[in-house]
Structure formats: C-alpha cells, structure tokens
Design an enzyme around this catalytic site. Sequence first.
Site, PDB file in Angstrom:
ATOM      1  N   CYS A   1      62.948 -18.832  19.797  1.00 43.72           N
ATOM      2  CA  CYS A   1      63.435 -20.415  20.675  1.00 43.72           C
ATOM      3  C   CYS A   1      64.020 -21.334  20.778  1.00 43.72           C
ATOM      4  CB  CYS A   1      61.947 -21.072  21.706  1.00 43.72           C
ATOM      5  SG  CYS A   1      60.785 -20.429  22.255  1.00 43.72           S
ATOM      6  N   HIS A   2      64.348 -21.873  19.712  1.00 51.26           N
ATOM      7  CA  HIS A   2      65.304 -22.703  19.335  1.00 51.26           C
ATOM      8  C   HIS A   2      65.808 -22.996  17.612  1.00 51.26           C
ATOM      9  CE1 HIS A   2      63.631 -24.534  22.999  1.00 51.26           C
ATOM     10  NE2 HIS A   2      64.847 -24.513  23.535  1.00 51.26           N
ATOM     11  N   GLY A   3      65.462 -21.943  16.765  1.00 49.41           N
ATOM     12  CA  GLY A   3      65.740 -21.238  15.757  1.00 49.41           C
ATOM     13  C   GLY A   3      65.137 -22.545  15.126  1.00 49.41           C
TER      14      GLY A   3
END
Lengths: 186, 524
Positions: free
Chosen positions: A150-152
């Site tokens: 999702c956001h690394g």
Amino acid sequence: MAEAKPNDAHGAQDATRRDFIFIAAGSAGAVGAAATIWPFVAQMNPAADTRAMSTTEVDLSAIVLGQQIKVMWQGKPVFVRHRTPAEIAAAQRDDYATLKDPQHDAERIAQENGEAGKPEWLILQANCTHLGCVPTFVEGSSFGGWFCPCHGSDYDTSGRIRRGPAPTNLPPAPYLFVNDTTIRIG
Amino acid sequence: MSGPSTYEPKSGLTRWLDKRLPIIRLAHDSFVAYPTPRNLNYWWTFGAMLSLCLVVQIVSGIVLAMHYIPHVDHAFASVQRIDRDVPYGWLIQNIHSVGASMFFLAVYIHMFRGLYYGSYKAPREVLWILGCIIYALMVVTGFLGYTLPWGQMSFWGATVITNILGAVPFIGESIQVWIRGGGSIDQPTLNRFFSLHYLLPFVIAGVVALHVWALHESGQNNPTGVEVKSKADTVAFTPYATAKDLFATTLFLILFATFVFYMPNALGHADNYIPANPLQTPPEIVPEWYLLPFYAVLRAIDFNIGPIDSKLGGVIAMFASIGVLFVLPWLDTSKVRSMRYRPIARQFFLIFVVVCLALGWCGGQNPGKILLPATFSATLNWVEGGQVATQAIEAPGESQFDETAAATRASLTQGGAAMVMIQRLNATDASVTSVSGGAAQSRTVTAATQDELEAEIQHLKDEVGARTPFFSVARNIPFTFTVTTFSQILTLYYFLFFLVILPILGLRETPGRVPDTIAKPVTA
C-alpha cells in the site's frame, strides 16, 4: 422561587423544598436516561460468540522450513513463519542495527507468558501498522522480510519496521506452545 | 421576510382544511408566493437538485434493501444478483451508486457557491451550519454505503478508516472495537453499517427540513450579497425560480442518465468487483472520488508534531478540514458578502478551488510518487586483489562495543588496511574483515528513485562479484518533491485560506462598489 420572600420563614422553606425536589427529580431522570442509553451503546461491543472465537490453534508440523502460513485470529490475519537459519541470523544480527522501533528478536518471539519462544517460529499480527494492509513476504527484498504494497513499508526477517511510513514493528501475536508442534494464538 | 400569507382558499374543502391543517397554505407560502431575489443565477439551482438527489437515493435505496443481504457470505453475491437477475435491478443499482456521486458533485458546487457569495454570513450562520451538518452526514452515509457491496475496496476502505479511529489517544482502540463489533471488519460491522446506512438518509431529510426552514426565515442570499429591501428586489418563487430550477435540474439529470446508462462504473474502482478478502490487500486503497481531498489531507501529515504522532496528526487535520467549515461565519471578517465586490478575495478563492481539486488528485495517487525529477546517487568503494584478513573481536560488555569496534578499526587502519568492515553478531561479538594492499576502486551510480538506486547498487555489486570481499556504500539521497510534499503545500493553503487569509483580508481589503439594492443594476 419568585414568590418566596427572604423574611417569610414559611415561604423560604417551601422554596428550598421545591428546589430539592426539582434537583432530585432531575438527577433521577438523568440517571434513568443514562441507564437506558447505556445498553443501546454497549450492544455495539463484540458479542459473546465473537469473543469466543478469540483463540486459534495452529499445527506447526505442516509448515516446512522457509514457509509461512496466514491464519485468521479474531478475524485478523496472523503470519506463522518457519524461519530459515539465515533469516534467524539476519534477525539477530540486526538487533543492533539502527531501528525505528528498537526491539530484539528474542523479545519478538517470546511467548504470551513471557517464556522464550523458538527462534524458528515467528508469529506476527499481519496488518501493517500504518493503515492495516497485509504486507507480503518478498524473497530478497531490501531487508529480507515483508513489504507492504500500500504505502511501501519494509519489514525485516523479525517483522521490524526498517523503512517506510509505518510507525511501529508488526506486533507479535500472543501465543503459547501447547506442545512441541502446536501453538495456540490468543 | 415572506410577510403575511397571501394564500386564499378557493373551495369549501380547502377552506375547511385550512382551518384544521394549513398545509396548503404552508406549501403556497413556501414554494409559490415566496419572494426570491430577482437576480439569482444558475448557481442557485443546486439546492433543488440536491433535494431531488436525496429523494432518488432514498427511493432507490429502499428498493435495493429489498434484495440486498447484509451477510459477509452473501452481500457481494446479492449485489451481483441485483445487477443480473432482479428485474430492472441493474438500473436501480446503477442509479443508487451513480446517484451518490451526483449527490456529492451537486453538494460541492452548492458549497462553493455559498463560499463565493458569502452565504454563510449573518444572518445565515445557522443555515450554513445546518448545511455543514448535512454534508458531514452525507460523508458518513456515503462511506457506510460503500462498505455494503463487500468488494475489496469496501472491505479495505472500511479497515483503513476504522484504523484511523484507533489513532485517538487512550480510547482509540476501544472506539475501534466498538464500531467494528469485534477485532476486525466482519459480520457485525457489515450488519450495523447496513442498519446505519438505512437510517442516516432520514436523519439527513430531517436536517434538510431545518435547513429549508432557516433559509425561509433569513431569506435567500443572492449574487450581489445585498439584502432584499423592497418588493422591486424580488419575484415570486413560482413561476420564476421553479422554472429555472426545473431547467437546470433537467440538464443535471441528463448528466446523471449519461453515467447511469453509458458508464455506470466510471466513478467507482474496478477492485470493488473482487469479493472482499481479509487475507489479501489490494495494491492500492483509495476511497470514492468525493472523499479523495480529505484522504490527501490525512496522508499529508507524515511527520510527528511534538507529542502528536503522524497518524493522529493526519486524523486531526482531516477532521479539522471539515470542522473549520462550521466556524467559517466567524472567521471571515469582511462586511461585504459577495466576492463579486472583493477583487483580492476572489483571487484567493479561485486558488482555493484549484487547491481542493488538486488535493483530490493527490488523494488518488501513490503518496511516494516523485513529481519533480531528482537524482539519487551512491558511491561504492572497494578494493580489488588485496590481502583479506578476518578476525573475531569481543567487547568486554554491551555498552563498550562501540569503543572496542572503533579501536579495532583504528588499529587495523594504522596497520595498513585499506578498508575495514565490522559486522556485529550479537551484544558483544563482531566479525572483522579487513583488506590491505590491492587496487582501490570507486564508482558512482545514479538513479531516479531509491528503489532503482538499490537495484543499481546491487547490479554493480554483482558485476564486481568475488573480486572484492566487501563494499563501502555512501548513499546520497536528495530531497524529493513527492505527492505527499505536494499535498502538504495544498493542505497548508487550505487551512491558511480559512484561518489567516479570510480573517485578515476582510479587515484590509478595499471592496469594490456594492450596489444599493438588488434591483438597481437591473432596472436602472
């Protein structure tokens, strides 16, 4: 009370009693209202059968070395990972690396009752601590562990946050060894 | 402002009814004889469209509830059944899902209209606040409704949003469990979301009644922002406003129908056609388009502010971005209502509109995406063909490790080692590799992103391979202008507009010439 005169002893007494009745009735009404509202608020908390599903048993003998399974515990996914010696070594070595949320591998594999766990078994709650996505285990990722799509956020082989927006490590799931090859989560 | 009633019952029956329930009188006074400013433009027609949207959503929603099953095992399939098997189910389901988007489209235009023409100023503060309450209820209803089809976006959107509530200090986790009815989004959550999604539109309808009541008490604002002063300033609601509203609503319905019939899924996310799976996160989680600006504000706060961590900071900023609307009547200090006569405020307003749209764009992007090209570089140093020596060291205690390592490094460097690598094994032990002699090599690699840089470094390491025992890598990570950076700037402007620009500008700006009456520029 407007009609109560200060030097009229009878009237003043009446006013005091009336005030008392107002306050007492008001308080009783407020308590009654609160007591009536409470069940309607509390009914939204987890029901008894939902709470009863709060433990999950996992048979470890079926998980081969280097494999991981996801099990559901209280409706949430939990990683049960059979770590390879290389992963264990990397996790222990990184106890002293620069960590956002410093924690030793030994603390992370400890059982619910505080007894030491087994280094090859890592049991983690699988929701990214950022916004709750499920990270994937990526062979050869930057820190050898999980990566959140999702956001690394990048986690290492102990599930500790190493890079990305997540604020804390993947929390270990509370578990106990029931016998050598079975654990109970929760 | 509507003055005494002009309704005169014509027949015996209406006279009889008027003495008992003057409902025809109420309708006549509110929607026929009601005087409206004669200069209302088309921006004033969105209220009518919004009323229609609410009716459409309630009617289509009640029908859908006759076929929908709020159960984790059946919800997704029941929506598919509505689309495929229920007679005209496809139409009604499309109307309901597209209707949500149209509802928000109209409400945003309606709100920007109010902002531009100063419709929130005295005596319309309560009218404005009621509108804000309706909007907040719409957001909650929209979010709850999006969960019901139980697709991947439904499930993970609900997970992310309920996780956000967990950021509240002390009580966050209890609230989260209370809302979900369990440890995670599951059957209890779906069931209650369905119940509340059915309830809230009727609450909205109630607040809409108050909104209209407040409107009829204070009277409509108008493009000049000048209050109605005489009969010359007004025309009757019917036929003037009625006809205008109907015409604009017809255009709106054409747009509505275009989406319903030709691109019903254009406004949704394809991943919501995958049944919800708690074990598999979709590659990206985004809310519906109408909530993207607030999602961008939420993610813009990726830094800690004192004791407030980034997660809570984001939540506060997101709620504040809606909350600030409630106090707007007291933030704008200008005496002039309409921005038509506020040349500077108008510029800031136009920037504000662009900022809101840009926030929406940011909300749909990967926050780490780099917007302005940057160069990431790394310099690798290594030694080829040297003498490699390995030794083990042990510090006397955990706290002395750093000293011991530094001492070892110093003595090896003094002894002629070109490079030293110390790998800590546990609390006190380390393995030390040093290389002396040989040819020192150095190379710098560059890339456009950090991931690409890591790939480049790995590539170079593979290329050199066994010719060296180890590398020293110095990374040079530049500042990057990402979607997050952009969102931060936009969020800053969003709050500056309300909290600084409007309060200060209202006191300092020299407004243009405001007409004395509404009728004057028209009739003169």
